[in-house]
Design a protein around this motif. Structure first.
Motif, PDB file in Angstrom:
ATOM      1  N   LEU A   1       0.728  -1.180   0.104  1.00  0.00           N
ATOM      2  CA  LEU A   1      -0.033  -0.048   0.024  1.00  0.00           C
ATOM      3  C   LEU A   1       0.976   1.185   0.114  1.00  0.00           C
ATOM      4  CD1 LEU A   1      -2.862   1.052   0.126  1.00  0.00           C
ATOM      5  CD2 LEU A   1      -2.777   1.090   2.778  1.00  0.00           C
ATOM      6  N   GLU A   2       1.994   1.177   0.812  1.00  0.00           N
ATOM      7  CA  GLU A   2       3.041   2.473   0.721  1.00  0.00           C
ATOM      8  C   GLU A   2       3.637   2.485  -0.449  1.00  0.00           C
ATOM      9  OE1 GLU A   2       5.493   2.390   4.119  1.00  0.00           O
ATOM     10  OE2 GLU A   2       3.848   2.587   5.706  1.00  0.00           O
ATOM     11  N   ILE A   3       3.825   1.516  -1.144  1.00  0.00           N
ATOM     12  CA  ILE A   3       4.523   1.505  -2.488  1.00  0.00           C
ATOM     13  C   ILE A   3       3.523   2.213  -3.491  1.00  0.00           C
ATOM     14  CG2 ILE A   3       5.496   0.114  -4.190  1.00  0.00           C
ATOM     15  CD1 ILE A   3       6.711  -1.736  -2.279  1.00  0.00           C
ATOM     16  N   ALA A   4       2.283   1.660  -3.322  1.00  0.00           N
ATOM     17  CA  ALA A   4       1.383   2.157  -4.576  1.00  0.00           C
ATOM     18  C   ALA A   4       1.278   3.735  -4.289  1.00  0.00           C
ATOM     19  CB  ALA A   4       0.091   1.564  -4.305  1.00  0.00           C
ATOM     20  N   ILE A   5       1.038   4.195  -2.911  1.00  0.00           N
ATOM     21  CA  ILE A   5       0.392   5.317  -2.760  1.00  0.00           C
ATOM     22  C   ILE A   5       1.776   6.307  -2.947  1.00  0.00           C
ATOM     23  CG2 ILE A   5      -0.057   7.264  -0.728  1.00  0.00           C
ATOM     24  CD1 ILE A   5      -1.869   4.797   0.393  1.00  0.00           C
ATOM     25  N   GLY A   6       2.933   5.937  -2.549  1.00  0.00           N
ATOM     26  CA  GLY A   6       4.174   6.714  -3.003  1.00  0.00           C
ATOM     27  C   GLY A   6       4.398   6.732  -4.536  1.00  0.00           C
ATOM     28  N   ALA A   7       4.235   5.976  -5.049  1.00  0.00           N
ATOM     29  CA  ALA A   7       4.392   5.865  -6.571  1.00  0.00           C
ATOM     30  C   ALA A   7       3.222   6.862  -7.263  1.00  0.00           C
ATOM     31  CB  ALA A   7       4.245   4.391  -7.218  1.00  0.00           C
ATOM     32  N   ALA A   8       2.128   6.658  -6.688  1.00  0.00           N
ATOM     33  CA  ALA A   8       0.967   7.682  -7.276  1.00  0.00           C
ATOM     34  C   ALA A   8       1.401   9.007  -6.965  1.00  0.00           C
ATOM     35  CB  ALA A   8      -0.387   7.300  -6.724  1.00  0.00           C
ATOM     36  N   ALA A   9       1.988   9.342  -5.813  1.00  0.00           N
ATOM     37  CA  ALA A   9       2.303  10.624  -5.344  1.00  0.00           C
ATOM     38  C   ALA A   9       3.578  11.243  -6.117  1.00  0.00           C
ATOM     39  CB  ALA A   9       2.601  10.886  -3.978  1.00  0.00           C
ATOM     40  N   VAL A  10       4.493  10.196  -6.347  1.00  0.00           N
ATOM     41  CA  VAL A  10       5.499  10.768  -7.135  1.00  0.00           C
ATOM     42  C   VAL A  10       4.933  11.075  -8.575  1.00  0.00           C
ATOM     43  CG1 VAL A  10       7.898   9.707  -8.270  1.00  0.00           C
ATOM     44  CG2 VAL A  10       7.282   9.459  -5.774  1.00  0.00           C
ATOM     45  N   GLY A  11       4.193  10.197  -9.149  1.00  0.00           N
ATOM     46  CA  GLY A  11       3.949  10.537 -10.355  1.00  0.00           C
ATOM     47  C   GLY A  11       3.113  11.866 -10.585  1.00  0.00           C
ATOM     48  N   LEU A  12       2.158  11.987  -9.661  1.00  0.00           N
ATOM     49  CA  LEU A  12       1.226  13.223  -9.658  1.00  0.00           C
ATOM     50  C   LEU A  12       2.246  14.569  -9.533  1.00  0.00           C
ATOM     51  CD1 LEU A  12      -1.762  12.355  -7.735  1.00  0.00           C
ATOM     52  CD2 LEU A  12      -1.640  13.084 -10.010  1.00  0.00           C
ATOM     53  N   GLY A  13       3.228  14.486  -8.477  1.00  0.00           N
ATOM     54  CA  GLY A  13       4.172  15.576  -8.344  1.00  0.00           C
ATOM     55  C   GLY A  13       5.001  15.854  -9.509  1.00  0.00           C
ATOM     56  N   GLY A  14       5.633  14.901 -10.056  1.00  0.00           N
ATOM     57  CA  GLY A  14       6.653  14.992 -11.228  1.00  0.00           C
ATOM     58  C   GLY A  14       5.849  15.422 -12.557  1.00  0.00           C
ATOM     59  N   VAL A  15       4.743  14.938 -12.680  1.00  0.00           N
ATOM     60  CA  VAL A  15       3.737  15.385 -14.018  1.00  0.00           C
ATOM     61  C   VAL A  15       3.544  16.726 -13.879  1.00  0.00           C
ATOM     62  CG1 VAL A  15       1.703  15.267 -15.177  1.00  0.00           C
ATOM     63  CG2 VAL A  15       3.074  13.229 -14.838  1.00  0.00           C
ATOM     64  N   GLY A  16       2.876  17.321 -12.614  1.00  0.00           N
ATOM     65  CA  GLY A  16       2.651  18.563 -12.143  1.00  0.00           C
ATOM     66  C   GLY A  16       3.758  19.565 -12.276  1.00  0.00           C
ATOM     67  N   LEU A  17       4.889  19.234 -11.566  1.00  0.00           N
ATOM     68  CA  LEU A  17       6.011  20.020 -11.871  1.00  0.00           C
ATOM     69  C   LEU A  17       6.611  20.211 -13.352  1.00  0.00           C
ATOM     70  CD1 LEU A  17       8.123  19.270  -8.768  1.00  0.00           C
ATOM     71  CD2 LEU A  17       7.004  21.425  -9.105  1.00  0.00           C
ATOM     72  N   ALA A  18       6.666  18.971 -14.228  1.00  0.00           N
ATOM     73  CA  ALA A  18       7.029  19.176 -15.313  1.00  0.00           C
ATOM     74  C   ALA A  18       5.934  19.917 -16.401  1.00  0.00           C
ATOM     75  CB  ALA A  18       7.188  17.811 -15.957  1.00  0.00           C
ATOM     76  N   SER A  19       4.595  20.169 -16.174  1.00  0.00           N
ATOM     77  CA  SER A  19       3.759  20.795 -16.657  1.00  0.00           C
ATOM     78  C   SER A  19       3.928  22.265 -16.554  1.00  0.00           C
ATOM     79  CB  SER A  19       2.404  20.443 -16.753  1.00  0.00           C
ATOM     80  OG  SER A  19       1.846  20.315 -15.381  1.00  0.00           O
ATOM     81  N   GLU A  20       4.240  22.364 -15.165  1.00  0.00           N
ATOM     82  CA  GLU A  20       4.291  23.749 -14.676  1.00  0.00           C
ATOM     83  C   GLU A  20       5.713  24.526 -15.458  1.00  0.00           C
ATOM     84  OE1 GLU A  20       4.325  26.326 -10.447  1.00  0.00           O
ATOM     85  OE2 GLU A  20       3.493  24.512 -10.718  1.00  0.00           O
ATOM     86  N   TRP A  21       6.608  23.725 -15.364  1.00  0.00           N
ATOM     87  CA  TRP A  21       7.970  23.974 -15.964  1.00  0.00           C
ATOM     88  C   TRP A  21       7.784  24.258 -17.336  1.00  0.00           C
ATOM     89  CZ3 TRP A  21      12.760  25.385 -14.114  1.00  0.00           C
ATOM     90  CH2 TRP A  21      13.708  25.404 -14.962  1.00  0.00           C
ATOM     91  N   ARG A  22       7.136  23.560 -18.061  1.00  0.00           N
ATOM     92  CA  ARG A  22       6.726  23.768 -19.528  1.00  0.00           C
ATOM     93  C   ARG A  22       5.863  25.153 -19.767  1.00  0.00           C
ATOM     94  NH1 ARG A  22       3.216  19.890 -22.208  1.00  0.00           N
ATOM     95  NH2 ARG A  22       3.384  19.038 -20.022  1.00  0.00           N
TER      96      ARG A  22
END
Length: 56
Positions: free
Chosen positions: A31-52
């Motif tokens: 469960l921690e792996i799944a939640i952590g992976a989802a958070a990393v994905g959301l944060g990374g995609v969000g920062l990348a789109s904001e940077w772009r």
């Protein structure tokens, strides 16, 4: 890049998700792996789109 509260939230998701993912991997908690992976994905995609958007 403009540092807004949304940027800090995305950075928090990226860093916190990475820590939770690492903790889940070390502890073997799926469960921690799944939640952590989802958070990393959301944060990374969000920062990348904001940077772009800010570089246009």
């Amino acid at each position: 890049m403009h540092w807004s509260p949304r940027t800090y939230l995305r950075l928090f998701l990226l860093v916190g998700g990475t820590l939770l993912l690492a903790n889940g991997i070390l502890g073997g908690e799926l469960l921690e792996i799944a939640i952590g992976a989802a958070a990393v994905g959301l944060g990374g995609v969000g920062l990348a789109s904001e940077w772009r958007e800010s570089s246009v």
